[in-house]
Design a protein around this motif. Structure first.
Motif, PDB file in Angstrom:
ATOM      1  N   VAL A 142       0.890  -1.411  -0.106  1.00 62.79           N
ATOM      2  CA  VAL A 142       0.196   0.072  -0.079  1.00 62.79           C
ATOM      3  C   VAL A 142       0.807   1.251  -0.345  1.00 62.79           C
ATOM      4  CG1 VAL A 142      -2.029   1.249   1.228  1.00 62.79           C
ATOM      5  CG2 VAL A 142      -1.849  -1.202   1.162  1.00 62.79           C
ATOM      6  N   ALA A 144       3.622   1.467  -1.263  1.00 63.47           N
ATOM      7  CA  ALA A 144       4.259   1.764  -2.825  1.00 63.47           C
ATOM      8  C   ALA A 144       3.161   2.144  -3.647  1.00 63.47           C
ATOM      9  CB  ALA A 144       4.777   0.216  -3.412  1.00 63.47           C
ATOM     10  N   TYR A 145       1.882   1.773  -3.635  1.00 66.34           N
ATOM     11  CA  TYR A 145       0.756   2.419  -4.332  1.00 66.34           C
ATOM     12  C   TYR A 145       0.906   4.055  -4.021  1.00 66.34           C
ATOM     13  CZ  TYR A 145      -1.099  -2.061  -6.169  1.00 66.34           C
ATOM     14  OH  TYR A 145      -1.338  -2.956  -6.767  1.00 66.34           O
ATOM     15  N   ARG A 147       3.230   6.077  -2.908  1.00 63.28           N
ATOM     16  CA  ARG A 147       4.306   6.580  -3.490  1.00 63.28           C
ATOM     17  C   ARG A 147       3.900   6.880  -5.032  1.00 63.28           C
ATOM     18  NH1 ARG A 147       9.604   3.911  -0.434  1.00 63.28           N
ATOM     19  NH2 ARG A 147       9.185   5.500   1.428  1.00 63.28           N
ATOM     20  N   LEU A 148       3.446   5.819  -5.742  1.00 66.19           N
ATOM     21  CA  LEU A 148       3.131   6.018  -7.131  1.00 66.19           C
ATOM     22  C   LEU A 148       1.877   7.034  -7.579  1.00 66.19           C
ATOM     23  CD1 LEU A 148       2.534   2.168  -8.443  1.00 66.19           C
ATOM     24  CD2 LEU A 148       3.896   3.840  -9.349  1.00 66.19           C
ATOM     25  N   HIS A 151       3.359  10.599  -6.745  1.00 72.46           N
ATOM     26  CA  HIS A 151       4.669  11.145  -7.476  1.00 72.46           C
ATOM     27  C   HIS A 151       4.593  10.730  -8.946  1.00 72.46           C
ATOM     28  CE1 HIS A 151       6.789  11.823  -3.813  1.00 72.46           C
ATOM     29  NE2 HIS A 151       6.534  10.687  -3.194  1.00 72.46           N
ATOM     30  N   LEU A 152       4.212   9.562  -9.559  1.00 76.42           N
ATOM     31  CA  LEU A 152       4.353   9.340 -10.789  1.00 76.42           C
ATOM     32  C   LEU A 152       3.022   9.298 -11.584  1.00 76.42           C
ATOM     33  CD1 LEU A 152       6.751   6.050 -10.752  1.00 76.42           C
ATOM     34  CD2 LEU A 152       7.342   8.720 -11.326  1.00 76.42           C
ATOM     35  N   MET A 153       1.898   8.992 -10.943  1.00 76.27           N
ATOM     36  CA  MET A 153       0.710   8.913 -11.561  1.00 76.27           C
ATOM     37  C   MET A 153      -0.360   9.644 -10.851  1.00 76.27           C
ATOM     38  SD  MET A 153      -0.709   4.886 -12.874  1.00 76.27           S
ATOM     39  CE  MET A 153       0.180   4.609 -14.225  1.00 76.27           C
ATOM     40  N   PRO A 154      -0.019  10.808 -10.550  1.00 75.03           N
ATOM     41  CA  PRO A 154      -1.034  11.740  -9.651  1.00 75.03           C
ATOM     42  C   PRO A 154      -2.291  11.625  -9.663  1.00 75.03           C
ATOM     43  CG  PRO A 154       0.174  13.187 -11.197  1.00 75.03           C
ATOM     44  CD  PRO A 154       0.611  12.051 -11.468  1.00 75.03           C
ATOM     45  N   LEU A 155      -2.851  11.176  -8.569  1.00 72.93           N
ATOM     46  CA  LEU A 155      -4.383  11.346  -8.448  1.00 72.93           C
ATOM     47  C   LEU A 155      -4.876  12.257  -7.163  1.00 72.93           C
ATOM     48  CD1 LEU A 155      -4.882   7.276  -8.953  1.00 72.93           C
ATOM     49  CD2 LEU A 155      -4.940   9.274 -10.533  1.00 72.93           C
TER      50      LEU A 155
END
Lengths: 231, 231
Positions: A142, A144-145, A147-148, A151-155
């Motif tokens: 969770v 890691a999700y 952080r994703l 930072h990377l796939m901003p929601l």
């Protein structure tokens, strides 16, 4: 990001498929909660959604639709929350259904009303978990999700969904440390003021649902409880 | 968003698995292109990536790694591009591999160096398309993906990947009308200055790859061609 829900702490979630008396609805809408979210997993129909929206609209409170299927979407809500299930085993729950919807309705969508929620399904026994073919996750998963999507796939929203059971506050706390731009929402099993306080210490917004239909007074107590908590 | 690539128009893509002479590498790096991207689909190894990075680093030009597998990632690049394949048939190419990587390396990642690319695979005969189990898309499908990543799941880059064949400029033009915050990148089959101009009229950045290894002079000509085009 300046989103409508940036200062919210509490939402009530009403299921269009469940009956609520007028007195209880009034109590919910006048409780001091920040918004009413309408959404469910089972048999959400357009008629039920419209009916409930019309009833909520008697009160001056933001009303959101959490979209669970295409056939029950209707205009008239203040905002629309679109779940994307990050720990689903199938891509359809993450983007394919959304892609299909955008392909069909893209020309008519007011994008400013829509907000994507990065969902993590956390109760393997729940219908929502099974329906979306979710996969088991531990705290590291969770994080890691989080952080994703920070930072990377901003929601705009990360939604920890324990649907029906009270969750792991240590996990919610750990995840909250990862999020700055993304708003953390907690939902599941909150039945008492104490539970509301515990989760509101870590999540920016807590969602209270089922207890509305079992014990309206305890449900209403969660609103005041949350407002006493500093996040 | 203020990203390093906001004013870029042209990139050369070097394949770590292909041989390039020192003279050709020098020509590429001193061509006036905006950046060198290192990436490939087949047998990308850490040794080959490090070797090529060291050679490019002789020249004062931004060098990016397009990550194709975890084992070939190395520090030392200016930026890292992380593909997420929107029209893949499997969720792993969209988020699961990324999630695994963040779970493993999350504590050491400098998030400001990373940029997610929303890939659309457009050449069914290419290895990349087959490798990622991509599904066939038409212009409407691609437009819907563009709207998704412009509005709902914001990504800094949308990459139209025709890998090896020259693409449909009408599709690129149509998609470009959907994107404002997201940068449109075109890659595939550009072999001439004319083709470079045609795609650069619609895509903000065009990527030139294979022709480097076949006709270095024609490859170099694409740089000047692009600079003459207003987007």
């Amino acid at each position: 990001m300046s989103e409508p829900f940036n200062n919210w702490r509490h939402m009530f979630k009403l299921d269009p498929n469940k009956y609520i008396t007028e007195a209880d609805l009034k109590a919910v809408c006048q409780s001091g909660t920040d918004a009413i979210m309408i959404g469910g997993t089972d048999d959400v129909t357009l008629d039920d959604v419209i009916n409930l929206l019309a009833r909520v609209r008697q009160y001056p409170i933001p009303c959101l639709l959490e979209v669970s299927n295409l056939s029950s979407i209707t205009p008239g809500f203040d905002h629309y929350l679109i779940p994307t299930v990050l720990n689903s085993g199938h891509k359809q729950w993450m983007i394919d259904l959304h892609h299909q919807a955008v392909k069909t309705y893209g020309d008519w969508i007011d994008w400013d009303e829509l907000f994507m929620e990065g969902y993590i399904m956390l109760n393997p026994a729940s219908k929502a978990y099974q329906y979306t073919n979710a996969t088991a996750v531990n705290t590291e998963d969770v994080v890691a999700y989080a952080r994703l999507i920070e930072h990377l796939m901003p929601l705009p929203i990360m939604y920890l969904e324990y649907s029906g059971i009270y969750g792991d506050s240590a996990l919610v706390k750990r995840v909250s440390h990862e999020l700055e731009k993304t708003v953390l929402v907690y939902g599941g099993g909150i039945e008492t003021a104490e539970q509301a306080k515990e989760m509101a210490a870590h999540a920016q917004i807590i969602v209270v649902g089922d207890v509305i239909y079992r014990d309206i007074n305890r449900a209403i107590d969660t609103v005041e409880a949350v407002k006493q908590v500093e996040q």
